[in-house]
Every structure is written in structure tokens, then in C-alpha cells.
Scaffold this motif. Structure first.
Motif, short mmCIF file in Angstrom:
data_model
loop_
_atom_site.label_atom_id
_atom_site.label_comp_id
_atom_site.label_asym_id
_atom_site.label_seq_id
_atom_site.Cartn_x
_atom_site.Cartn_y
_atom_site.Cartn_z
N ARG A 157 0.82 -1.20 0.00
CA ARG A 157 0.00 0.00 0.00
C ARG A 157 0.86 1.26 0.00
N ASP A 158 0.33 2.30 -0.60
CA ASP A 158 0.96 3.62 -0.52
C ASP A 158 0.60 4.26 0.82
N ALA A 159 1.56 4.92 1.41
CA ALA A 159 1.32 5.63 2.68
C ALA A 159 1.01 7.08 2.38
N ARG A 160 -0.24 7.47 2.59
CA ARG A 160 -0.68 8.84 2.35
C ARG A 160 -1.31 9.39 3.62
N PHE A 161 -0.61 10.24 4.33
CA PHE A 161 -1.11 10.80 5.58
C PHE A 161 -1.16 12.32 5.46
N PRO A 162 -2.35 12.91 5.48
CA PRO A 162 -2.51 14.36 5.30
C PRO A 162 -1.68 15.18 6.29
N ASP B 233 1.59 16.38 5.07
CA ASP B 233 1.63 17.38 4.01
C ASP B 233 1.78 18.80 4.57
#
Length: 286
Positions: A169-174, A177
Motif C-alpha cells: 500500500r501507498d502511505a498517504r497521511f494528510p 503534508d
């Protein structure tokens, strides 16, 4: 250590017969579920939701739901797939070892030379050591086509199954940012903290304290006689497909009798249950 699979590493015209062994094992104490009232074993039945019967393994197939339709697949169907019949560990490329991300590693297997001569095995091992490369392979195991990394560990060829790229999975944590300001002093202090814990990793220095304490607890209970006869915890097998329904009925009757009796007697307070130890994932009973 027993081999569970035989095959051959293939690259170009080279064929290296090997036996495959699991490289790791679970050290956890195996716990099972029992009824807390009498210590009887809790069993799970494979019951058909359509006819209600308990089904033997020999009559259990596999299926896939497409939404409104179900496709049933037999073992014979799966055996006709090319990947399932293959016992080849096919080398597709040799890559720099540092290019492999550890997150992709899944299971590890030792490979032993299979045959009268280990020359081809040793030749491949030395080639990997001399070039500092890892062989990327394809192989089939347990009805799945797998990607693998073939490398050297302690003079033995080690095959590690890899996750496919779409399984990571891609790790995308707002929150990451948002801009974060780190001062030079904070960075210096954190580096000093890391340095204070700096060491060389020695796996043998670490033990699973929970499992050690669990074994001590079990030994102490055995020594104190706090145990029941194993045979007494086992119920009678029914030997019939419909027997599970009788067991369910008996259980319902037993619970009904107990509930009726408890309603007639004023117990004052519930019987105190044994205290549980620390809740830890490794010690849970599945």
C-alpha cells in the motif's frame, strides 16, 4: 527439519535441483479454546449454510463470488493451471541487492542441493556472492504464482517470497503534508538521543518475555496439580454428517436447564472468574 517441496532453480541452460525447507518457525505456546465450566474442548464445525450438514474436508471445494453469481472451482480445475504443476524456481533477472525494499519480503525458505553433486548449487552461490546481486525468481507454491528473491545466507541459498507491487500500500497521511519547522537545537538533541541508544544488532540478545512467562505459568500449574486429564476434555465424535445438529440441540437443552436452575436459586453474587494477565496480541487465542 523436513523438506516440504522439491524443485529446481533454472537460469539459462543451468538447472540446479533443490529441496525446499521453511527457514523460520513459530515459537509461541500453542493454546486452544475450552469451555470454562468443565474444560471441554471447543471445536469448530464446517457446516453447510444451505443443507445444514457438517461437511467433511473431502467434500469442501473453493468458490469465487462475482456478485450475483458464484463460481465453484475444484482441485482438479486448479491442478490444470500451468503454474500449479511447475516445480521450477525460474530466475528472471539479477538485480543489485540494495534495490530490494524489505517491506516486500514475505516468507523465507532454505534451499538444499538435491542430487549426487552440489557443483551447480555452489557455482550459483559463489556467483551471487561475487557480484553482490540477488536473483529475482518466479515459482509456484500452494496454488499461487509467487515472486521470489534468491540470495545467500551463511553459505546456503535462501529463497524469500516477495509481495507483488500492487500488494504494498501507498502511505498517504494528510498530517505529513503540512509544513513542520524543526529547529537546529531540536535536531541536535534528537541526534544525541539516538546516539545514546546506538548499538550493534544481535538478535540473540532479545527474548520473547511474554512467551517465557507463559511457559513458566504453565509449568507452575502442572507442578501444583492445577490441570485436568486431557482425555476428559475430549467429547465423543459423532461419526455422522448430521451429528452436529444433535450436539447443538444438547447444548441448547443444557443451557436451558442451567438458566432455569439459576432462576430458582438466589446466588447473591456471580462466581468470580480468574483474572486475566496482560492483554497481548501474541498471546491471544484464535
Amino acid at each position: 527439519m523436513r523438506s516440504f517441496w522439491k524443485g529446481a532453480i533454472t537460469f539459462g541452460l543451468v538447472n540446479v535441483p533443490v529441496k525446499v525447507y521453511s527457514a523460520t518457525e513459530d515459537h509461541d505456546v500453542a493454546l486452544h479454546q475450552v469451555h470454562d465450566a468443565d474444560g471441554g474442548r471447543i471445536r469448530y464445525q464446517r457446516r453447510c449454510e444451505k443443507c445444514g450438514r457438517v461437511v467433511d474436508y473431502a467434500h469442501i471445494g473453493k468458490a469465487w463470488d462475482s456478485g450475483d453469481r458464484t463460481v465453484i472451482i475444484s482441485d482438479e480445475d486448479l491442478s490444470r493451471l500451468p503454474a500449479e504443476r511447475s516445480h521450477e524456481i525460474e530466475v528472471v533477472e539479477f538485480v543489485p541487492s540494495e534495490q530490494l525494499d524489505p517491506i516486500m519480503f514475505e516468507r523465507s525458505y532454505y534451499l538444499e542441493p538435491d542430487g549426487s553433486s552440489a557443483k551447480a548449487y555452489v557455482l550459483l552461490r559463489r556467483a551471487l556472492e561475487a557480484t553482490d546481486r540477488t536473483a529475482i525468481t518466479r515459482f509456484a507454491l500452494r496454488q499461487k504464482t509467487r515472486l521470489g528473491a534468491l540470495r545467500v545466507r551463511d553459505d546456503v541459498l535462501l529463497l524469500q517470497s516477495l509481495l507483488w507491487s500492487d500488494e504494498v500500500r501507498d502511505a498517504r497521511f494528510p498530517a505529513l503534508d503540512e509544513p513542520v519547522r524543526i529547529s537546529a537545537q531540536e535536531l541536535e538533541l534528537s541526534a544525541a538521543l539516538v546516539e545514546s541508544f546506538a548499538s550493534d544488532f544481535s538478535p540473540e540478545d532479545f527474548r520473547d518475555d511474554y512467551q517465557d512467562q507463559l511457559r513458566e505459568l504453565l509449568d507452575a500449574k502442572l507442578a501444583a496439580g492445577d490441570a485436568v486429564d486431557t482425555e476428559a476434555t475430549l467429547g465423543r465424535p459423532t461419526g455422522e454428517e448430521g451429528g452436529g445438529e444433535v450436539l447443538d440441540l444438547m447444548e441448547a437443552l443444557r443451557r436451558s436447564v442451567e438458566r432455569s436452575r439459576s432462576g430458582q436459586q438466589d446466588r447473591g453474587s456471580e462466581q468470580k472468574k480468574p483474572e486475566h494477565g496482560r492483554a497481548q496480541k501474541r498471546g491471544s487465542v484464535g
